[in-house]
Design a protein around this motif. Sequence first.
Motif, PDB file in Angstrom:
ATOM      1  N   PHE A   3       3.240   4.316  -1.406  1.00 60.69           N
ATOM      2  CA  PHE A   3       3.694   4.930  -2.726  1.00 60.69           C
ATOM      3  C   PHE A   3       5.103   5.452  -2.519  1.00 60.69           C
ATOM      4  N   GLY A   5       0.740  -1.180   0.041  1.00 58.89           N
ATOM      5  CA  GLY A   5       0.017   0.116  -0.086  1.00 58.89           C
ATOM      6  C   GLY A   5       0.741   1.226  -0.082  1.00 58.89           C
ATOM      7  N   VAL A  52      -3.158  -0.742  -4.358  1.00 57.32           N
ATOM      8  CA  VAL A  52      -2.032  -1.178  -5.082  1.00 57.32           C
ATOM      9  C   VAL A  52      -0.754  -0.509  -4.542  1.00 57.32           C
ATOM     10  N   THR A  53       0.398  -1.097  -4.454  1.00 58.39           N
ATOM     11  CA  THR A  53       1.584  -0.502  -4.040  1.00 58.39           C
ATOM     12  C   THR A  53       2.288   0.029  -5.092  1.00 58.39           C
ATOM     13  N   VAL A  54       2.792   1.424  -5.042  1.00 62.63           N
ATOM     14  CA  VAL A  54       3.411   2.020  -6.193  1.00 62.63           C
ATOM     15  C   VAL A  54       4.755   2.306  -6.144  1.00 62.63           C
ATOM     16  N   LYS A 109      -4.633   4.282  -6.942  1.00 66.53           N
ATOM     17  CA  LYS A 109      -4.008   3.634  -5.718  1.00 66.53           C
ATOM     18  C   LYS A 109      -4.923   3.675  -4.694  1.00 66.53           C
ATOM     19  N   LYS A 110      -5.662   4.693  -4.408  1.00 70.24           N
ATOM     20  CA  LYS A 110      -6.726   4.819  -3.645  1.00 70.24           C
ATOM     21  C   LYS A 110      -7.951   3.947  -3.815  1.00 70.24           C
ATOM     22  N   ARG A 137      -2.982   8.498  -8.114  1.00 72.19           N
ATOM     23  CA  ARG A 137      -3.459   8.727  -6.805  1.00 72.19           C
ATOM     24  C   ARG A 137      -4.617   8.194  -6.672  1.00 72.19           C
ATOM     25  N   THR A 169      -7.720   0.897  -5.663  1.00 71.46           N
ATOM     26  CA  THR A 169      -7.307  -0.507  -5.939  1.00 71.46           C
ATOM     27  C   THR A 169      -6.522  -0.996  -4.481  1.00 71.46           C
TER      28      THR A 169
END
Length: 276
Positions: free
Chosen positions: A42, A40, A198-200, A193-194, A190, A196
């Motif tokens: 970024f 999770g 997902v780690t970015v 990511k919010k 952004r 899903t």
Amino acid sequence: MLVHSPSSLSDDSIILLSEVSLKVGQDCILSKVNANIHSGEFIGIFGPNGSGKTTLVRALLGLIPCSSGTMTLFGGPIRRGSRLIGYMPQAITTCETGLSVRAVIMAVQVGEHWGMPCNNAAAVREVEEVLELVQLSHLAEAPFYQLSGGEKQRVQLAQALLGNPKLLILDEPLASLDPYHQQQLVDIIRNVKKITGVTVLFIAHDINPLLHIIDRVWYLAGGKAVLGTLEEVISNNVLSNLYNASMHVIRAEGRIFIVNADSNILETTCCGHSHA
């Protein structure tokens, strides 16, 4: 489909590097790198040209081995073509054809772009979901070649999101975009990511468009790498140690500038310009 379960958003490490060194040929690009990245997060990856950003990504994708040390992904060894990774390369690799945006996304094949084949009803539905995520539903039938540079970058982002990856690696997606389209793409990422979880890992030359979104900074220079918060890493002492030079960090009007005090050169890594 694209929302990760709460259990996948725990504090468990998904990337762990222990004393990792990476070589290209006989040249040691990175030496004894340690890092622990959690689900999770970024992470912004920065550093001058030739600092090893591309080499690090290639190692994470399983394209090159560690010359020493250990590197694990999701608790296991790194394997090439992992469906857990969504990868967006810097260069736009899709042919300039008359295919529609939807068709270009559906053409992605396993192992070539770290995506999934779109040859069944469920996969087609997923294409519609990623189109919505990257805000391209209204252009789904438009010919790919007619898109702007920013829109083509969003198509590549959509391709990287196929297969519901848990790790998204973005290799300089802001390159060649003007400030407006850079900010638009950052806002879309952004939101992705919010939604899903997902780690970015976001590789960029300019830290400033990402100041409001990054959790931690992974800075590469001089064959070394430091991972920490913005305040921990972007400091005179840390950067001077990385560059083996006297580096000054200047904060002004909500932006960050890094100056090599020995040469009065403004670092391109954090400002997007080459000279003071």
